[in-house]
Write an enzyme that holds these catalytic residues in place. Structure first.
Site, PDB file in Angstrom:
ATOM      1  N   HIS A  83     -18.810  49.511 -34.364  1.00  0.00           N
ATOM      2  CA  HIS A  83     -19.162  49.022 -33.350  1.00  0.00           C
ATOM      3  C   HIS A  83     -20.570  49.739 -32.378  1.00  0.00           C
ATOM      4  O   HIS A  83     -20.974  49.219 -31.460  1.00  0.00           O
ATOM      5  CB  HIS A  83     -18.207  48.089 -32.469  1.00  0.00           C
ATOM      6  CG  HIS A  83     -17.665  47.003 -33.305  1.00  0.00           C
ATOM      7  ND1 HIS A  83     -18.921  45.361 -32.151  1.00  0.00           N
ATOM      8  CD2 HIS A  83     -17.175  45.643 -33.705  1.00  0.00           C
ATOM      9  CE1 HIS A  83     -17.746  44.393 -33.438  1.00  0.00           C
ATOM     10  NE2 HIS A  83     -17.151  45.284 -33.976  1.00  0.00           N
ATOM     11  N   LYS A 126     -23.456  44.981 -17.766  1.00  0.00           N
ATOM     12  CA  LYS A 126     -22.262  45.057 -19.117  1.00  0.00           C
ATOM     13  C   LYS A 126     -22.020  46.458 -18.336  1.00  0.00           C
ATOM     14  O   LYS A 126     -21.519  46.741 -17.355  1.00  0.00           O
ATOM     15  CB  LYS A 126     -24.014  45.835 -20.326  1.00  0.00           C
ATOM     16  CG  LYS A 126     -24.629  46.449 -19.712  1.00  0.00           C
ATOM     17  CD  LYS A 126     -25.488  47.129 -20.309  1.00  0.00           C
ATOM     18  CE  LYS A 126     -26.490  46.103 -20.789  1.00  0.00           C
ATOM     19  NZ  LYS A 126     -27.181  45.660 -22.193  1.00  0.00           N
ATOM     20  N   ARG A 127     -21.498  46.644 -19.483  1.00  0.00           N
ATOM     21  CA  ARG A 127     -20.313  48.172 -18.651  1.00  0.00           C
ATOM     22  C   ARG A 127     -20.727  49.456 -18.610  1.00  0.00           C
ATOM     23  O   ARG A 127     -21.536  49.159 -19.506  1.00  0.00           O
ATOM     24  CB  ARG A 127     -19.463  48.525 -20.601  1.00  0.00           C
ATOM     25  CG  ARG A 127     -18.604  49.348 -20.652  1.00  0.00           C
ATOM     26  CD  ARG A 127     -17.122  49.369 -21.685  1.00  0.00           C
ATOM     27  NE  ARG A 127     -18.309  49.575 -23.158  1.00  0.00           N
ATOM     28  CZ  ARG A 127     -19.486  50.290 -23.951  1.00  0.00           C
ATOM     29  NH1 ARG A 127     -18.923  52.203 -23.272  1.00  0.00           N
ATOM     30  NH2 ARG A 127     -19.375  50.307 -24.621  1.00  0.00           N
ATOM     31  N   LYS A 163     -26.069  53.719 -22.168  1.00  0.00           N
ATOM     32  CA  LYS A 163     -26.729  52.109 -21.829  1.00  0.00           C
ATOM     33  C   LYS A 163     -27.731  52.275 -20.556  1.00  0.00           C
ATOM     34  O   LYS A 163     -28.711  51.477 -20.822  1.00  0.00           O
ATOM     35  CB  LYS A 163     -25.675  50.996 -21.227  1.00  0.00           C
ATOM     36  CG  LYS A 163     -24.860  50.682 -22.238  1.00  0.00           C
ATOM     37  CD  LYS A 163     -23.386  49.913 -21.922  1.00  0.00           C
ATOM     38  CE  LYS A 163     -22.755  49.455 -23.068  1.00  0.00           C
ATOM     39  NZ  LYS A 163     -22.994  48.429 -23.692  1.00  0.00           N
ATOM     40  N   THR A 165     -24.618  41.848 -27.379  1.00  0.00           N
ATOM     41  CA  THR A 165     -25.153  40.611 -27.048  1.00  0.00           C
ATOM     42  C   THR A 165     -25.251  39.734 -25.625  1.00  0.00           C
ATOM     43  O   THR A 165     -25.424  38.953 -25.796  1.00  0.00           O
ATOM     44  CB  THR A 165     -23.681  39.722 -27.412  1.00  0.00           C
ATOM     45  OG1 THR A 165     -22.791  40.453 -26.328  1.00  0.00           O
ATOM     46  CG2 THR A 165     -22.606  40.122 -28.663  1.00  0.00           C
ATOM     47  N   LYS A 225     -27.173  36.227 -24.523  1.00  0.00           N
ATOM     48  CA  LYS A 225     -27.255  35.424 -23.975  1.00  0.00           C
ATOM     49  C   LYS A 225     -28.266  35.514 -23.209  1.00  0.00           C
ATOM     50  O   LYS A 225     -28.468  34.111 -22.589  1.00  0.00           O
ATOM     51  CB  LYS A 225     -25.237  35.911 -23.190  1.00  0.00           C
ATOM     52  CG  LYS A 225     -24.181  36.223 -24.134  1.00  0.00           C
ATOM     53  CD  LYS A 225     -23.125  37.110 -23.643  1.00  0.00           C
ATOM     54  CE  LYS A 225     -22.156  36.739 -24.919  1.00  0.00           C
ATOM     55  NZ  LYS A 225     -21.563  37.759 -23.522  1.00  0.00           N
TER      56      LYS A 225
END
Length: 799
Positions: free
Chosen positions: A343, A534-535, A540, A642, A646
């Site tokens: 992942h 998100k985390r 990120k 993901t 969404k």
């Protein structure tokens, strides 16, 4: 239905209708639905047994579940009937839906993916069982104090969980520590610290299929409940020590691993859930079959990332030591039934365990891994000759004088199939992460692009949009998301786009009310809702977003008379408890928001809010309201994502890098309906390889960027100028590891293109419609079909 609800309330809970609280009605409704699902569950298990089908065991450290009541009602087709029955009892179903606790069994995308996959497995009729840990407090409940993240226990089980069933007959002995005695090829693991794993089952219903699968989560209990002698001596703490020590294993998800004790607890957790799961899988197989050769036809075991990577070693221990299977035969079985999904390319997520720690906690497993490694390397040398460089790149044991076990390599070596989770990521797994393994086993590597369940993320999260889609193309998209492509024909339809805007506006108004209720901040529902949820992690690049917000604030202040597009920037996410830089980014977001939200010159055109304690329930409120989806990780760092799927499914337009599944979203929706910016993977690699990158030089030559960074470092947003110096230092003196400054100009230009597109509401609605219509490929049903056909080679139950 009414009779069943009243029976559960009066006979099951012992509560009279006239004195029942809403929570009593929730419990009665949930148990009533559970009983209906149990009948389907028994029938599913009977059919799997009688038809002799292969069962997939999905091992995951996380299952980020959502509230179950509405899902259960929709899957059974009883939503309307239950609503009416409750209404006749004077109860509003909507009031009950909000009472359900959100299970604290996951952190982010990994766990939510596992939950979506379980949903799709049941919907497709795949015989499957998910294995994980029943965390008592999960990750943590995030609170904010003066902008800082504060971790609180998430006591999600405090009111009991009506969906789970204790299975005391499914109890397994888990061993730790001790020493090993050898008897030929076999060994005895003795003088161990022991505890029991005990199963709790949650039912996972299919939609449009009668199948009900199982999520089996392990709780812990001591072998000896209490030391009675110590209690009688008055040493009460010592008397209860065995229980406390056993329960520690299942208290929290991802204990702080910045200490040796935290690292050891993580390893204990992983072994605990893996050992219990492997023992349960073997038990189920041996109840029906006595020929080990049949195992690959009847079982597939999937490793969701490296957290369950001890499973092959535990499998070998069980077969060789406990069931007296010859080593080579056991290893052939292992490599026939295991598969592994990678992942991430991030080093910290590719676990390594010090050999010294494993020797203390899992001495037999260390011996087994060493034996696997020795046989593997010997076989390579026999086939290809001596090659120390090659051996070093594939050896399971690395580190020289301080040896470590590489669990990523262990997962690859033990698996018949290895997959990444997007086309780009899977290529990088082969070419960058495991290139030597890919050359040795070229047919072992594959790709399965991630997906999301349309039942949760559209049908349940966005009722109004679902109803509009039903009206235009029918309702079968819930089980065949590819049918959304039919909406392309309506993407330029004036009436359809107007209704799409109305639905989005209603969702934005609901989110604006939630923001005001939780934060006391007024935001304009007519503004663009620019969302990054998100985390919190440096790769990120929430920090790129924040620097962009500061630069935008400066630009508005410099030209307040200009016709600026109003924006509300919404952020949410948790930082790992030991990840100080991520916590500092959360603090910066709050301090920037506090400053700009109070600026009378700009606050009508720019707001920044951070919603605390991001979980599935909050995501279901934010995602349907988003206009712009920020997916801005450095190219080559996000495996798939993901959240991007969404958001697109709910009509948000993406601004993102050519990273992970953003690439496939761009292919699906077309280049005109997504805003791609920044360097490609190849450009990032070339820049790093050149050795010429200087973040300070970019800072020096870009006035807009320089001004924003200087403000962050000089105390513009915090009275303590030193507060954010670590962030500034990481960007300038640390040479900006995730290349925010290198991508900033491209990001700023892309945001200008976003503004331009937003000014034409009809054209923006067309983009939103095309994002919805192009999202069909990102169904987790499609992902699971790919796994079934290419990875697990399993059969589906007929509907």
């Amino acid at each position: 239905m009414k009779e069943a609800l009243l029976a559960r309330l009066v006979l099951g809970l012992g509560v009279a209708p006239e004195t029942a609280t809403q929570r009593d009605w929730f419990q009665a409704t949930a148990v009533t639905l559970r009983e209906i699902l149990v009948e389907r569950w028994h029938e599913t298990n009977r059919r799997v047994h009688e038809e002799g089908l292969k069962q997939v065991s999905y091992l995951s450290m996380e299952f980020l579940l959502a509230r179950d009541l509405e899902n259960a009602l929709m899957s059974t087709g009883l939503l309307g009937e239950c609503r009416q029955a409750l209404a006749e009892c004077g109860v509003d179903l909507n009031d009950l839906l909000g009472l359900e606790a959100t299970p604290a069994l996951g952190n982010g995308g990994l766990g939510r993916l596992a939950a979506c996959f379980m949903d799709s497995m049941a919907c497709l009729g795949l015989p499957a069982i998910g294995y994980g840990i029943r965390y008592e407090f999960g990750m943590f409940r995030q609170e904010i104090a003066d902008g800082w993240q504060v971790e609180r226990p998430d006591d999600w089980l405090s009111d009991s969980n009506p969906w789970e069933m204790l299975r005391p007959e499914r109890q397994y002995l888990i061993r730790l520590g001790g020493r090993v005695e050898h008897h030929g090829e076999r060994a005895s693991w003795i003088d161990t610290e022991n505890l029991f794993a005990i199963a709790y089952d949650t039912l996972v219903p299919g939609h449009g299929h009668s199948a009900v699968d199982t999520l089996r989560l392990w709780s812990a209990k001591p072998v000896q409940a209490m030391d009675l002698a110590a209690f009688n001596r008055g040493d009460y703490a010592q008397a209860l020590a065995p229980r406390v020590r056993a329960k520690t294993v299942v208290r929290v998800l991802y204990p702080d691993d910045s200490t040796l004790e935290g690292r050891e607890l993580r390893l204990r957790q992983e072994h605990f859930f893996v050992s219990a799961s492997i023992q349960d899988i073997i038990r189920r197989f041996r109840e029906d079959y006595d020929d080990w050769a049949l195992l690959p036809q009847k079982a597939a075991i999937h490793l969701n990332d490296t957290h369950p990577a001890l499973a092959p070693a535990e499998f070998m221990r069980q077969l060789v030591d406990e069931h007296e299977v010859e080593w080579n035969a056991a290893w052939d079985l292992a490599t026939a039934i295991f598969s592994y999904t990678n992942h991430t390319l991030m080093p910290e997520a590719l676990e390594v365990w010090p050999s010294e720690m494993m020797a203390r906690l899992l001495p037999r497993h260390l011996q087994i891994i060493e034996e696997i490694n020795q046989r593997f390397l010997s076989g390579l040398r026999e086939l290809h000759g001596e090659n120390q460089d090659r051996d070093g790149e594939v050896s399971l044991i690395t580190g020289g004088d301080h040896p470590q076990i590489n669990m990523g390599r262990m997962s690859v070596l033990a698996s018949r199939k290895v997959n990444g989770v997007s086309k780009l990521h899977s290529r990088l797994v082969r070419e960058q992460l495991f290139p030597q393994f890919a050359s040795i086993y070229p047919d072992r590597f594959d790709n399965v692009t991630n997906g999301i369940t349309p039942r949760r993320w559209l049908a349940q999260a966005n009722h109004a949009l679902s109803a509009l889609i039903d009206e235009k193309i029918g309702s079968t998209w819930r089980s065949d998301l590819a049918r959304l492509s039919q909406l392309e024909a309506f993407s330029t339809d004036v009436d359809f786009c107007a209704r799409l805007r109305d639905i989005k506006q209603a969702n934005k108004l609901a989110l604006a009310n939630l923001i005001h209720d939780r934060l006391g901040v007024h935001v304009d529902p007519a503004s663009m809702f620019d969302v990054q949820v998100k985390r919190i992690h440096e790769y990120k690049r929430q920090l790129l977003n924040l620097i962009g917000v500061v630069a935008r604030w400066n630009a508005i202040r410099a030209e307040p008379e200009k016709d600026w597009v109003p924006r509300t920037v919404v952020m949410a996410g948790k930082a790992a408890s030991a990840y100080h830089m991520a916590k500092l980014i959360i603090k910066l977001a709050h301090d920037i928001g506090r400053r700009i939200n109070a600026d009378p010159l700009t606050s009508d055109r720019l707001k920044l809010v951070f919603l605390p304690d991001y979980n599935v329930s909050l995501a279901e409120r934010i995602i349907p309201a988003a206009d712009l989806s920020e997916q801005i990780s450095l190219a080559g760092t996000e495996a798939s994502g993901t959240g991007n799927m969404k958001l697109a499914l709910n009509g948000a337009v993406t601004i993102g890098t050519a990273d992970g599944a953003n690439v496939e979203i761009a292919e699906a929706v077309g280049p005109d309906d997504i805003f791609i910016f920044g360097m490609t993977v190849e450009e990032v690699a070339a820049l790093r390889a050149s050795g010429t990158y200087s973040s300070r030089e970019i800072y020096r030559t870009n006035h807009r960027l320089q001004e924003a960074i200087d403000q962050i470092g000089a105390g513009e947003f915090n009275s303590d100028p030193a507060c954010f110096w670590p962030i500034v230092d990481s960007l300038l003196d640390g040479n900006d590891h995730f290349l925010l400054l290198a991508d900033f100009d491209s990001y700023w230009t892309a945001q200008a293109r976003v503004d331009h597109a937003w000014r034409d509401p009809s054209a923006w609605s067309t983009k939103a419609a095309r994002n919805i219509s192009g999202s069909g490929i990102f169904s987790s049903d499609r992902s699971i079909r790919d796994y079934v056909e290419r990875i697990w080679q399993a059969e589906l139950l007929s509907p």
